[in-house]
Structures are given as C-alpha cells and as structure tokens.
Design a protein around this motif. Structure first.
Motif, PDB file in Angstrom:
ATOM      1  N   LEU A 213      36.808  27.784  38.654  1.00 29.62           N
ATOM      2  CA  LEU A 213      37.947  28.551  38.141  1.00 29.62           C
ATOM      3  C   LEU A 213      38.225  29.692  39.101  1.00 29.62           C
ATOM      4  CD1 LEU A 213      36.911  27.059  35.355  1.00 29.62           C
ATOM      5  CD2 LEU A 213      38.893  28.365  34.612  1.00 29.62           C
ATOM      6  N   LYS A 214      39.274  29.497  39.885  1.00 30.07           N
ATOM      7  CA  LYS A 214      39.595  30.435  40.961  1.00 30.07           C
ATOM      8  C   LYS A 214      40.685  31.404  40.470  1.00 30.07           C
ATOM      9  CE  LYS A 214      41.950  30.289  45.383  1.00 30.07           C
ATOM     10  NZ  LYS A 214      42.873  29.460  46.129  1.00 30.07           N
ATOM     11  N   PRO A 215      40.398  32.720  40.481  1.00 31.99           N
ATOM     12  CA  PRO A 215      41.419  33.658  39.995  1.00 31.99           C
ATOM     13  C   PRO A 215      42.694  33.620  40.834  1.00 31.99           C
ATOM     14  CG  PRO A 215      39.276  34.726  40.131  1.00 31.99           C
ATOM     15  CD  PRO A 215      39.134  33.389  40.811  1.00 31.99           C
ATOM     16  N   ILE A 216      43.824  33.477  40.165  1.00 30.43           N
ATOM     17  CA  ILE A 216      45.135  33.572  40.820  1.00 30.43           C
ATOM     18  C   ILE A 216      45.645  35.004  40.637  1.00 30.43           C
ATOM     19  CG2 ILE A 216      47.533  32.745  40.769  1.00 30.43           C
ATOM     20  CD1 ILE A 216      45.573  30.762  41.960  1.00 30.43           C
ATOM     21  N   GLN A 230      43.220  28.944  38.777  1.00 27.40           N
ATOM     22  CA  GLN A 230      43.463  27.566  39.179  1.00 27.40           C
ATOM     23  C   GLN A 230      42.171  26.790  38.923  1.00 27.40           C
ATOM     24  OE1 GLN A 230      44.364  26.754  43.330  1.00 27.40           O
ATOM     25  NE2 GLN A 230      45.567  24.966  42.719  1.00 27.40           N
ATOM     26  N   VAL A 231      42.292  25.616  38.321  1.00 20.96           N
ATOM     27  CA  VAL A 231      41.115  24.816  37.977  1.00 20.96           C
ATOM     28  C   VAL A 231      40.974  23.720  39.030  1.00 20.96           C
ATOM     29  CG1 VAL A 231      40.060  23.346  36.209  1.00 20.96           C
ATOM     30  CG2 VAL A 231      41.515  25.283  35.524  1.00 20.96           C
ATOM     31  N   ASP A 289      44.879  36.108  44.174  1.00 21.97           N
ATOM     32  CA  ASP A 289      45.062  35.138  45.246  1.00 21.97           C
ATOM     33  C   ASP A 289      46.174  35.619  46.174  1.00 21.97           C
ATOM     34  OD1 ASP A 289      44.742  32.285  46.289  1.00 21.97           O
ATOM     35  OD2 ASP A 289      46.880  32.370  45.832  1.00 21.97           O
ATOM     36  N   GLU A 290      45.852  35.720  47.471  1.00 22.12           N
ATOM     37  CA  GLU A 290      46.832  36.288  48.405  1.00 22.12           C
ATOM     38  C   GLU A 290      48.120  35.472  48.491  1.00 22.12           C
ATOM     39  OE1 GLU A 290      44.170  36.628  51.700  1.00 22.12           O
ATOM     40  OE2 GLU A 290      43.142  38.133  50.474  1.00 22.12           O
ATOM     41  N   ALA A 322      44.719  44.540  46.543  1.00 20.29           N
ATOM     42  CA  ALA A 322      44.171  43.191  46.675  1.00 20.29           C
ATOM     43  C   ALA A 322      43.366  42.997  47.962  1.00 20.29           C
ATOM     44  CB  ALA A 322      45.288  42.164  46.609  1.00 20.29           C
ATOM     45  N   GLY A 323      43.783  43.667  49.037  1.00 17.56           N
ATOM     46  CA  GLY A 323      43.137  43.436  50.327  1.00 17.56           C
ATOM     47  C   GLY A 323      41.829  44.202  50.499  1.00 17.56           C
TER      48      GLY A 323
END
Ligand SMILES: C[S@@+](CC[C@H](N)C(=O)[O-])C[C@H]1O[C@@H](n2cnc3c(N)ncnc32)[C@H](O)[C@@H]1O
Ligand SMILES: [Zn+2]
Length: 387
Positions: A213-216, A230-231, A289-290, A322-323
């Motif tokens: 599970l990737k954080p967007i 995103q799964v 997510d960039e 974010a960076g």
C-alpha cells in the motif's frame, strides 16, 4: 419516518442530506469540513484515469451517506468511462441517494451508476473487484481494511478517512496499542505521528495479502485523517514498507528526536545525555507521491471542477513539505518556550536554515511547526540568529 431534509451544494453539485446533518443516527450525515477528502477523491480518480489510459474505471463508494462524493464524481469529473457504485446500509440513506441521483438528471443511467443497500462487509464478500474503493465509516476502520484491500484491482486505489484521532494521537494510548499495535506520541507532532501509525497498520493488512500500500496522498485536517494508497500486488513489493516501520526516540528535555529499528541500548540522548522516551512503531517513508503532486499542479489551472480554497491551501503546503526527507516536524512555540528564545518569523527561519544547507518548509500538519532535515541544535542556533 419522514426526514427533515435540506438542499446543500458542494463544488458545483446540489444534493439533499438531513438538516441535522452532523447527527450520526437516523439521519443522512453530511460533514462540510470533510470536503477536502471529497476534493481529493476527484483528484486521485483523475490521476488514476491518466494512469489507466482509455480503460474503464470502477469506483465504489462503500459508505456513502447522502452519496455526495459519488454525485460529485458523476457531475464534476464528467467522464463516462468511470462507473460508480454507491452503497450504504441505512435504508434512509439509500433512498436519499436515489433521490439525489434523480436530482442530477442526466446521470440517472443504470449503466454508469448503481446504488446498493447492504452492510459493507457483506457487500465486499460478494462484490466484483474495483479500481478505486473509498471507505468512510463513523467508527474505527480496522474491520473493513482487509476485505476492502482484497477487492482493489492491481494498481488501483484504496482511500479512507478516519476520525479516530483520539487514539492515534495519544489521548487514549491503550486504544492505540489495541487497535494499531503501536504506542502513540502525545507531544509536538502527535497528529503526523498518528497518521504514520495508521499507515503502518494499513500496510501490514496489505502485506498479509502480498500487496504493497503505497501512499499517494495522506493528510491530517480538522480532526480527521485521510489516506489514499495505490495497491500493488507482489510479495517483494509488499515487504518493502517494513524497512520504513521504525520506533521513535524523543527527548522531552532537549526535544531531540530520531528513529531506530531496534530499541536495544538506544535510550540515552546524544545531545543532552537525558533518557529518551520511545513511541511507535510508525511508518517513516514518504507520505505523498511526487507524480501525483506534479499532476495536481498541472491539472489545477485547467480543471473544470472546483476545489475549495482550503484544499488548495493544504495541497500547496504539502507540495512544499513533500521533498523534505524527515518523518517528523518541530513545533517552534515549544522550542521557544523550552529554550526561552524569542519566537521568530517562520519564513525567516526557513530561509536561514536553507542558507545553511538544510531543507526546511512549512507543514500542513501544524501552522506553528516546520519540517526540516536539520537537528534540534541546528534549529535552535538558527532561531537565535534569525531575530
Ligand atoms: C461518515 S458517513 C459517510 C459520509 C460520506 N462518505 C460523505 O463523504 O459525506 C458514514 C456512513 O456509513 C454508513 N455505514 C456505517 N457502517 C456501515 C456498514 N457497516 N455498512 C454499510 N454502511 C455503513 C452509515 O450509514 C453512514 O451513512
Ligand atoms: Zn536530550
């Protein structure tokens, strides 16, 4: 029961909900403060649309109340390739959702939108797979996580909100241990820490099913957490986040902090020699997510669906922070109280830290805090010199 309904408007969409809209029983719930979550659903769906190319996209609004989120998807994204399924176990909500779809007019289309009246777990146990599932219950989300993750297609989105901030952010530490298997931090970045505890708990539910599970985008705003993931299927991918599940060590004496994967012999503060407290585990990786943030920057000026000023403001701050590679922030009020320093202008301090080679920015989590890769000593020194 005849309901006292009121006509509301969010974005450019009109809909009915209860006039007593914040009541959670026997009513059609609508919380205008959570508009940011619905604005972001539109943006993340548009992002997924871009990733999926010409393919059709299926969107499930599992706990919809008035259906406002789905109504906005239909009315504001204006994309026939997005199919919308709307569910709520309350008969009253179900009927109002049907009424609201009629109100939209041209979207009363069986092919594009279907409405269900089922208990969420039961619904998921028999349901198809979706490109995007949104869960938004009143109570804690834990029991919905595993089945919802299992019904997201590879590369799709799981989105959720939770108001369980009291346990995640340290008011009820035992509830946090029970529900999320982590010790919270009731200190100067307790909300971010709570969000990161939540992310770890969700990633563990995913890893049990070989899914990353990737954080967007994940955030805290006015008493709720929101998270869009995103799964991604794959054993190796699912193992990835574990290197970012760490403990926090923090010193209440000098406000020093650091992360560690093991607590063995690490409890002495290397700045002041005091005993450090521990909390966690928590997720120390990226919250945003960039690619998604770039997408929002490009799409926003051209969009035909309106975001609230508040959503735009939060997105702007998120783009700034974010960076910066640091899983915590520093509260300047606390630092100035603790070290009897004059409170300095945040912009000035950020500028000085940057000129000294550090990264630094505001943070959407707290208007009194900064995110930086500088240590507490560097920040204090910069505070002394930016008056
Ligand atoms: C916080 S409200 C949803 C708000 C809505 N998503 C919005 O953006 O305005 C929670 C809704 O979930 C429904 N709900 C709660 N538990 C449920 C369950 N187990 N199955 C289906 N619906 C449920 C409630 O009836 C309520 O309408
Ligand atoms: Zn210390």
């Amino acid at each position: 029961m005849v309901q006292d309904l009121k006509l509301y408007e969010e974005g450019i969409t009109k809909f009915y909900a209860s006039s007593d809209n914040l009541k959670t029983k026997d009513s059609v719930f609508y919380n205008p403060m959570m508009r940011i979550s619905r604005d972001l659903t539109l943006l993340v769906l548009a992002f997924l649309r871009k990733m999926r190319g010409e393919k059709k996209i299926s969107f499930l609004d599992l706990m919809a109340a008035s259906g406002v989120r789905s109504l906005r998807v239909l009315n504001e994204l204006k994309d026939d390739r997005i199919k919308v399924h709307i569910n709520d176990y309350s008969k009253l909500c179900y009927n109002i959702i049907l009424k609201n779809i009629k109100l939209l007019g041209s979207h009363d289309d069986e092919e594009r939108v279907k409405v269900y009246n089922e208990e969420a777990l039961k619904f998921l146990s028999n349901s198809q797979y979706y490109d995007f599932i949104q869960i938004d219950p009143f109570e804690d989300i834990n029991k919905f996580l595993y089945p919802a993750i299992s019904k997201v297609k590879n590369g799709g989105i799981l989105a959720l909100t939770t108001t369980d901030t009291a346990s995640l952010s340290g008011t009820y530490p035992r509830a946090c241990v029970r529900r999320y298997d982590a010790v919270p931090q009731n200190f100067d970045f307790k909300h971010e820490f709570g969000l990161r505890i939540l992310i770890r708990a969700i990633q563990i539910e995913g890893s049990k099913q070989d899914r990353l599970l990737k954080p967007i985008i994940t955030y805290y705003y006015k008493h709720h957490f929101g998270a869009f993931f995103q799964v991604i299927k794959g054993r190796e991918r699912a193992y990835g986040p574990f290197k970012n599940h760490e403990f926090l060590l923090y010193c209440t004496n000098c406000l020093n902090r650091k992360t560690t994967r093991s607590l063995f012999n690490r409890e002495i503060c290397d700045y002041c020699g005091g005993r450090m407290k521990f909390a966690g585990k928590f997720y120390t990786g990226k919250l945003f997510d960039e690619e998604f943030l770039k997408f929002t920057e490009n799409i926003l000026p051209k969009r035909n669906y309106p975001l609230s000023k508040e959503t735009e403001k939060v997105l702007q701050m998120i783009r700034e922070e974010a960076g910066i590679n640091s899983p915590y922030t520093f509260n300047l009020h606390l630092l100035s109280q603790k070290f009897k320093l004059k409170l300095v202008k945040m912009e000035k301090l950020i500028k000085l830290l940057k000129s000294r080679g550090f990264n630094a920015s505001r943070t959407h989590f707290n208007p009194l805090s900064i995110r930086t890769d500088a240590g507490v000593k560097d920040i204090i020194d910069a505070m002394k010199h930016s008056i």
